[in-house]
Design an enzyme around this catalytic site. Structure first.
Site, mmCIF file in Angstrom:
data_model
loop_
_atom_site.group_PDB
_atom_site.id
_atom_site.type_symbol
_atom_site.label_atom_id
_atom_site.label_comp_id
_atom_site.label_asym_id
_atom_site.label_seq_id
_atom_site.Cartn_x
_atom_site.Cartn_y
_atom_site.Cartn_z
ATOM 1 C CG HIS A 100 15.972 -30.628 -50.711
ATOM 2 N ND1 HIS A 100 17.033 -31.840 -50.056
ATOM 3 C CD2 HIS A 100 16.320 -31.125 -52.079
ATOM 4 C CE1 HIS A 100 17.334 -32.692 -50.954
ATOM 5 N NE2 HIS A 100 17.047 -32.339 -52.396
ATOM 6 C CE LYS A 135 23.914 -17.940 -39.724
ATOM 7 N NZ LYS A 135 22.962 -18.139 -40.745
ATOM 8 C CE1 TYR A 190 15.538 -31.156 -56.283
ATOM 9 C CE2 TYR A 190 15.196 -33.292 -55.297
ATOM 10 C CZ TYR A 190 15.854 -32.214 -55.413
ATOM 11 O OH TYR A 190 17.136 -31.894 -55.043
ATOM 12 N NE ARG A 195 13.975 -41.088 -52.703
ATOM 13 C CZ ARG A 195 15.307 -40.291 -52.654
ATOM 14 N NH1 ARG A 195 15.866 -40.212 -53.874
ATOM 15 N NH2 ARG A 195 15.868 -39.996 -51.590
ATOM 16 C CD GLU A 238 14.103 -36.726 -50.892
ATOM 17 O OE1 GLU A 238 13.221 -37.179 -51.371
ATOM 18 O OE2 GLU A 238 14.604 -37.296 -49.852
ATOM 19 C CD GLN A 242 33.609 -33.296 -42.119
ATOM 20 O OE1 GLN A 242 33.224 -34.094 -41.079
ATOM 21 N NE2 GLN A 242 34.758 -32.703 -42.251
HETATM 22 P P1 NAP Z 1 38.784 -24.060 -35.750
HETATM 23 O O1 NAP Z 1 37.658 -24.584 -36.679
HETATM 24 O O2 NAP Z 1 39.937 -23.358 -36.298
HETATM 25 O O3 NAP Z 1 38.372 -23.138 -34.771
HETATM 26 C C1 NAP Z 1 38.961 -22.540 -33.680
HETATM 27 C C2 NAP Z 1 38.025 -21.424 -32.977
HETATM 28 O O4 NAP Z 1 39.234 -20.746 -32.055
HETATM 29 C C3 NAP Z 1 37.519 -20.339 -33.979
HETATM 30 O O5 NAP Z 1 36.090 -20.190 -33.383
HETATM 31 C C4 NAP Z 1 38.497 -19.130 -33.678
HETATM 32 O O6 NAP Z 1 37.503 -17.938 -33.748
HETATM 33 C C5 NAP Z 1 38.977 -19.366 -32.132
HETATM 34 N N1 NAP Z 1 40.525 -18.918 -32.132
HETATM 35 C C6 NAP Z 1 41.311 -18.939 -32.995
HETATM 36 N N2 NAP Z 1 42.176 -18.541 -32.590
HETATM 37 C C7 NAP Z 1 42.328 -17.907 -31.081
HETATM 38 C C8 NAP Z 1 43.063 -17.163 -30.311
HETATM 39 N N3 NAP Z 1 44.100 -17.024 -30.330
HETATM 40 N N4 NAP Z 1 42.184 -17.203 -29.062
HETATM 41 C C9 NAP Z 1 41.009 -17.371 -28.999
HETATM 42 N N5 NAP Z 1 40.297 -17.944 -29.824
HETATM 43 C C10 NAP Z 1 40.927 -18.173 -31.085
HETATM 44 O O7 NAP Z 1 39.306 -25.233 -34.756
HETATM 45 P P2 NAP Z 1 38.608 -26.423 -34.142
HETATM 46 O O8 NAP Z 1 37.326 -25.834 -33.637
HETATM 47 O O9 NAP Z 1 39.613 -26.782 -33.120
HETATM 48 O O10 NAP Z 1 38.447 -27.427 -35.220
HETATM 49 C C11 NAP Z 1 39.540 -28.092 -35.913
HETATM 50 C C12 NAP Z 1 38.969 -28.710 -37.036
HETATM 51 O O11 NAP Z 1 38.339 -29.965 -36.729
HETATM 52 C C13 NAP Z 1 38.451 -27.491 -37.954
HETATM 53 O O12 NAP Z 1 38.778 -27.773 -39.316
HETATM 54 C C14 NAP Z 1 37.080 -28.240 -37.814
HETATM 55 O O13 NAP Z 1 36.283 -28.206 -39.031
HETATM 56 C C15 NAP Z 1 37.112 -29.804 -37.718
HETATM 57 N N6 NAP Z 1 36.065 -30.437 -37.001
HETATM 58 C C16 NAP Z 1 34.731 -30.504 -37.585
HETATM 59 C C17 NAP Z 1 33.634 -30.861 -37.298
HETATM 60 C C18 NAP Z 1 32.662 -31.048 -37.953
HETATM 61 O O14 NAP Z 1 31.534 -31.156 -37.298
HETATM 62 N N7 NAP Z 1 32.459 -31.159 -39.076
HETATM 63 C C19 NAP Z 1 33.811 -31.159 -35.866
HETATM 64 C C20 NAP Z 1 34.750 -30.585 -34.878
HETATM 65 C C21 NAP Z 1 35.990 -30.503 -35.590
HETATM 66 P P3 NAP Z 1 37.915 -16.535 -33.581
HETATM 67 O O15 NAP Z 1 39.164 -16.405 -34.252
HETATM 68 O O16 NAP Z 1 36.659 -15.914 -34.195
HETATM 69 O O17 NAP Z 1 37.808 -16.314 -32.222
HETATM 70 FE FE1 SF4 Z 2 29.734 -38.642 -47.237
HETATM 71 FE FE2 SF4 Z 2 31.586 -40.189 -46.934
HETATM 72 FE FE3 SF4 Z 2 31.036 -38.906 -44.879
HETATM 73 FE FE4 SF4 Z 2 29.544 -40.715 -45.592
HETATM 74 S S1 SF4 Z 2 31.223 -40.884 -44.797
HETATM 75 S S2 SF4 Z 2 28.652 -38.828 -45.281
HETATM 76 S S3 SF4 Z 2 29.759 -40.815 -47.887
HETATM 77 S S4 SF4 Z 2 31.774 -38.148 -46.814
#
Ligand code: NAP
Ligand code: SF4
Length: 675
Positions: free
Chosen positions: A253, A567, A167, A215, A165, A340
């Site tokens: 990494h 970004k 290290y 490893r 990795e 996550q």
């Molecule tokens: P979000 O992360 O809160 O993003 C909402 C987006 O909409 C932002 O880019 C925001 O950016 C924009 N926005 C907010 N209010 C707005 C408005 N009034 N008009 C226009 N644009 C607006 O919500 P989400 O994408 O719906 O996701 C929901 C949750 O699911 C989040 O917590 C996310 O992390 C989670 N999720 C996670 C993953 C993952 O891969 N880990 C994948 C999918 C979803 P601006 O305000 O800059 O425009």
């Molecule tokens: Fe990590 Fe749990 Fe997501 Fe697996 S399911 S990657 S252990 S948080």
């Protein structure tokens, strides 16, 4: 006859026998740093009770300069030995075996004291390392060896010496980080001198009846990485030096190729380990994206390795092996490789847990006990929050009724599983389905819960989730505007040019969905390797294809917009955001930030920039997809409030902002643990 004859076969190491071929790979959970040794011991003991063959602890530093960051756990004093002794005793009492990982981070150590073969700064650390002189190298060797001795005194069954990795030991192996001209640099014989010396002297110090895992980085995935001939040469020397087992490391990494994220195909690198099989006489372990007993069995049955390492899957389900052995594989909570709650936490300085299993690393704190008084509990909403609450409540002996207006369980998970690279969500929904049936939960799908139907339950849990936010953009009711739900459920099929409004997790997911065509690369390893530029380390140094990544043309021209002037993807997962950005960059997605949405018409999306609404611009697209976040769906909760019926609100119905499955599952589980 078991379904997993290879996985469950014992492994005889001569002086000791492992009960099966499953290694719980090392994870830096942050538990050791809590100094709550009862908590640490319970974490490992729970996995020992789950019958894993051998466990490896998180990386333990041999000295200050080699520790991953200031305050990281070390094994340098009698107190350390005594504390670790609590862990080893608890594991042994539970019938398990455990090795301690010795991790010298070299130039990856996050601090000004870091040392390395040469003063070459890592791209992922702000700290330039000091070049070690001969005495400095000797100090590192003796500190690592002394750490191995102390691990033995603490009762460990062995150590894993971290040599991959990117290290410290890995840094000596390649010319990119080793510019030395003395006996520790130059020729490959010189560059591999340090890892060999460390293993040789560690073996001398700990005697014969102690496991030493080395490893070894089998595919570095960085420029000027090792060739496979060098990997084999090193492995043979490491065996001669006294290692008991060789474990596989994949990628440094700092590599810009994903190696463990959910979009990486399952067992994507088992073929690399297979190349080493037959070249050494000691057992070889393979690793990375192996998360079900079937995949693990297949890897072993096809001769890729003698043993499999699964790390995160042991967070998701401590009883992985026991369930597989009992023929209950469908009940294993699946690791969806989301990072996550584990790696993203580690890299944010938080204690790890698991999105799927909030009890991981919280074994002493989140205890699921049989309820003293069984109650009748209604749970409305079969998304992650509701499902977790329902299953936990039922596990405790409550009589649970789960109601959802949809005709399938899963809620938003059913949308996530449509996204290319997120296929693991299918398995998660399947697991919930299995557990709901197993727990005897009464399920009423296609059913609208009302105040009347919820009257008479002892407890009512509202997990009704979220509704898409109304952005109030003029023209948003046009036929060319679609919700992300309609797109992911394939009720709307956007044209060739698409603007995506909102660059949160869902905006990124939807963009990925739109640019993709054909089968998901996550299910097609050869094509995935071409897309990311991975090749055979037997042909190209480090396993990097000389032509780099070769993505297919995008299915659509996508513009991803946000109002914030930052970004794109800045708030995505710490360890996965870069992968999502890179994936969309490969498909020529245009990132536009700092916009104001002016209006939508038949020509497309009209935007302006900045507070003064300058530079009016038309983004000419056929369709617009709304991914602008969510608001809580509280309609039922409000009606219950008015009717005076007590209830609990969880998940998106509680707080929609930045809701994700991790928070929803955690909240659902914790509530049900208290009812
Ligand atoms: P979000 O992360 O809160 O993003 C909402 C987006 O909409 C932002 O880019 C925001 O950016 C924009 N926005 C907010 N209010 C707005 C408005 N009034 N008009 C226009 N644009 C607006 O919500 P989400 O994408 O719906 O996701 C929901 C949750 O699911 C989040 O917590 C996310 O992390 C989670 N999720 C996670 C993953 C993952 O891969 N880990 C994948 C999918 C979803 P601006 O305000 O800059 O425009
Ligand atoms: Fe990590 Fe749990 Fe997501 Fe697996 S399911 S990657 S252990 S948080």
């Amino acid at each position: 006859m078991t379904t997993y004859p290879h996985l469950l076969a014992p492994l005889d190491l001569g002086f000791t026998t492992l009960k099966n071929r499953v290694l719980m790979g090392s994870m830096h959970t942050g538990l050791e740093e809590t100094k709550d040794w009862n908590r640490v011991a319970e974490f490992y003991a729970e996995r020992a009770r789950g019958d894993v063959g051998l466990m490896v602890t998180g990386g333990i530093g041999p000295n200050l300069e080699g520790s991953v960051l200031p305050g990281a756990a070390m094994m340098t004093t009698q107190t350390d030995i005594d504390n670790h002794g609590i862990v080893t005793k608890r594991v042994h009492d539970a019938g398990g075996k455990i090795a301690m990982q010795i991790l010298h981070a070299g130039r990856y150590a996050y601090g000004p004291m870091c040392v390395a073969p040469s003063a070459v700064k890592s791209p992922i650390s702000p700290f330039p390392p000091s070049e070690l002189d001969e005495d400095g190298i000797e100090k590192q060797i003796s500190d690592i060896v002394a750490t191995a001795e102390r691990a033995k005194q603490a009762g460990y069954d062995g150590v894993e010496i971290m040599g991959s990795e990117g290290y410290f030991l890995n840094q000596f192996l390649v010319t990119h980080t080793n510019k030395r001209t003395d006996r520790w640099g130059g020729s490959y014989e010189n560059r591999m001198r340090l890892p060999i010396e460390v293993v040789r002297r560690a073996r001398e110090a700990v005697g014969t009846d102690f496991i030493i895992i080395y490893r070894l980085s089998m595919i570095d995935l960085v420029p000027n990485g090792s060739t496979f001939d060098e990997v084999v040469q090193l492995a043979k020397e490491i065996e001669k030096a006294g290692a008991t087992i060789i474990n596989t490391g994949i990628g440094w990494h700092e590599a810009r190729i994903p190696t463990i994220a959910t979009s990486v195909p399952r067992a994507a690198f088992a073929w690399v380990t297979k190349k080493l099989m037959g070249q050494v006489g000691i057992p070889v372990i393979t690793s990375n994206r192996i998360n079900t007993p079937d995949v693990a069995e297949d890897v072993l049955a096809t001769g890729c390795a003698d043993m499999v390492s699964m790390a995160r899957p042991m967070l998701a389900d401590a009883h992985f092996v026991a369930k597989a052995a009992a023929g209950n594989g469908a009940q294993i909570a699946p690791c969806i490789a989301c990072n996550q709650a584990c790696l993203d936490h580690t890299f944010s300085g938080k204690l790890s847990s698991c999105l799927v299993n909030p009890r991981a690393c919280n074994e002493t704190e989140l205890v699921i006990e049989t309820a003293t008084t069984p109650k009748s509990i209604a749970v409305v909403g079969a998304g992650p929050a509701g499902l977790s609450a329902a299953i936990t409540a039922a596990e405790r002996g409550h009589k649970v009724t789960l109601i959802d207006r949809a005709d399938e369980i899963g809620g938003q998970l059913n949308m996530a599983k449509q996204v290319p690279g997120k296929e693991e969500f299918w398995g998660l929904v399947d697991w919930y389905r299995t557990m709901v049936a197993e727990m005897g939960i009464e399920v009423r799908l296609g059913t609208e819960a009302t105040v009347e139907t919820l009257t008479g339950f002892d407890e009512v849990i509202i997990a009704t989730g979220v509704l898409p936010r109304d952005t109030a953009i003029p023209g948003q009711d046009g036929a060319n505007v679609h919700s992300y739900i309609d797109v992911l459920k394939k009720r709307s099929v956007p044209g060739k040019r698409v603007a995506v409004i909102g660059a949160g997790g869902i905006g990124f997911d939807v963009s990925e969905f739109l640019v993709h065509q054909g089968d998901s690369l996550t299910e097609n390893l050869p094509d995935w390797m071409v897309e990311w530029g991975v090749s055979d380390p037997g042909e190209h140094r480090g396993g990097l294809a000389p032509e780099g990544s070769q993505p297919d043309a995008p299915a659509r021209a996508v513009t991803l917009l946000q109002r914030k002037a930052e970004k794109h993807g800045k708030r995505l997962g710490k360890t996965t955001g870069w992968i999502h950005r890179a994936a969309l960059n490969m498909k020529d997605v245009q990132f536009v930030a700092g916009v104001n949405y002016e209006r939508i018409d038949d020509d497309g999306l009209h935007v302006s920039f900045g507070e003064a609404r300058e530079n009016p611009t038309l983004i000419e697209v056929d369709d617009i997809v709304m991914c602008a976040g969510q608001v809580p769906d509280r309609s039922l909760a409000d009606a219950l409030e008015q009717a005076g019926i007590a209830h609990h609100i969880i998940g998106g119905a509680d707080v929609a902002a930045e809701l994700d499955a991790k928070r929803a599952i955690d909240q659902g589980t914790r509530l049900a643990a208290t009812l």
